[in-house]
Design an enzyme around this catalytic site. Sequence first.
Site: not given
Length: 470
Positions: A172, A179, A116, A175-176, A62
């Site tokens: 994470k 990105e 991801s 990671h983004n 969510v």
Amino acid sequence: MGSNLARNLASREGNTVAVFNRSYERTQLLVGEHPEAGFVPGESYDAFVASLSKPRTAIIMVQAGAGTDAVIGELVKRFEPGDIIVDGGNANFHDTIRREAEIKPTGIHFVGTGISGGEEGALNGPSIMPGGTAESYETLGPILESIAARAPEDGAPCVTHVGTDGAGHFVKMVHNGIEYADMQLIAEAYDLIRSGTGKSPAEIADIFAEWNTGELESYLIEITAEVLRQVDAETGKPLVDVILDEAGAKGTGAWTVQNALDLGVPVSGIAEAVFARSLSSSRAQRDAATDLPGPDETFVVDDVDAFVEDVRQALYASKIIAYSQGFDEIIAGAAQFGWDIKKGDIARIWRAGCIIRARFLNRIADAYAEHPDLAALVVAPYFRDAVAGAQASWRKVVAVAAQAGIPTPAFSSSLAYYDGLRAKRLPAALVQGQRDFFGAHTYKRVDKPGVFHTLWSGDHTEIETVPSSH
């Protein structure tokens, strides 16, 4: 993404998956559209929880923030010690630390998990970054391994127990951030080639497709070629020319930069990528600035093939810097929050499934396997040699872009970081002298130990002192 993850789980032998949404109509729609999944629909929280076998495991997907807290609160009311709640959304890792601490006394396991791969990855195999306790991973690990992407090199599942409490969501987040940098660098490469050569998006797509057969091979390079080839059905123009040049953001890139500032880690390439998106959406300022003067000469390159190769080299070198900065932040975060994060394992689970999956992640895993305490990824032999071979092109591209008036914030800041990193002496000495002048912040000397202050408002003599508390 949540429904696709549920379908992925249901497709694995031995799994029966219960599904719940606060809108029962959406639950029914999912069940109706995918009868092959054998979903068990829950009309209420009580029905959903009752349908789970013990120890219960619930994966929630969510929106981050209050919505996540609300769902967790309802599950905690109904779960028992030993049950597991997995937050698979893009939560702020600080919230994950808080939630884990709040839930821990109940005996329920809370596992903040980075996932991801987008909708496609959720269905076919994502990269998964779970935090939480080692005990919870004993139960959860086999489930996540069954749905994770498999690395093409060795078939290993792209999931590992990252560390306790917020470690999974922290990794994470980084990671983004990487990105963001990767996407901005690719966009700058496209812009340079199109501006300097006059090639069409379709022709540039062919260049990216060729790049994807070499050391730049990655998911983002692959999809860039597809995007550039796409033609708008309504206008007949390249789709990239029809899309409004305002890039959106969900917040994880900004979190990466904010936490890097708190940790004292320079992630300038990532930061400039975040700011580039902000600038693209600053329409009022951009509209007001369209008549600001720029270079007088039109930008045209003489040797197209050589220029394209220079851009490729600059892209690869800048990409290395983005990953090096990202891993620096992971290392600093692990030290700050007491996480035992194995850098090589992170590189390995990013080899497939995730958005930044790329060929050279194997090189990163190898680098940390050989030197677990690397001071910086860019100093590992392979990456040092790669940047050394690319730096002439890198410098040429940044210089040409500046002369042509083409913004390359990620290319430029990555090169500046590299030069700052390798400099034997930085102008920070002058900055510290200025700080001492106006705020008595003191300084250290290169020739002897101790902390010093110059009496700037007095006779300019130097005294040895204790560090300033400011």
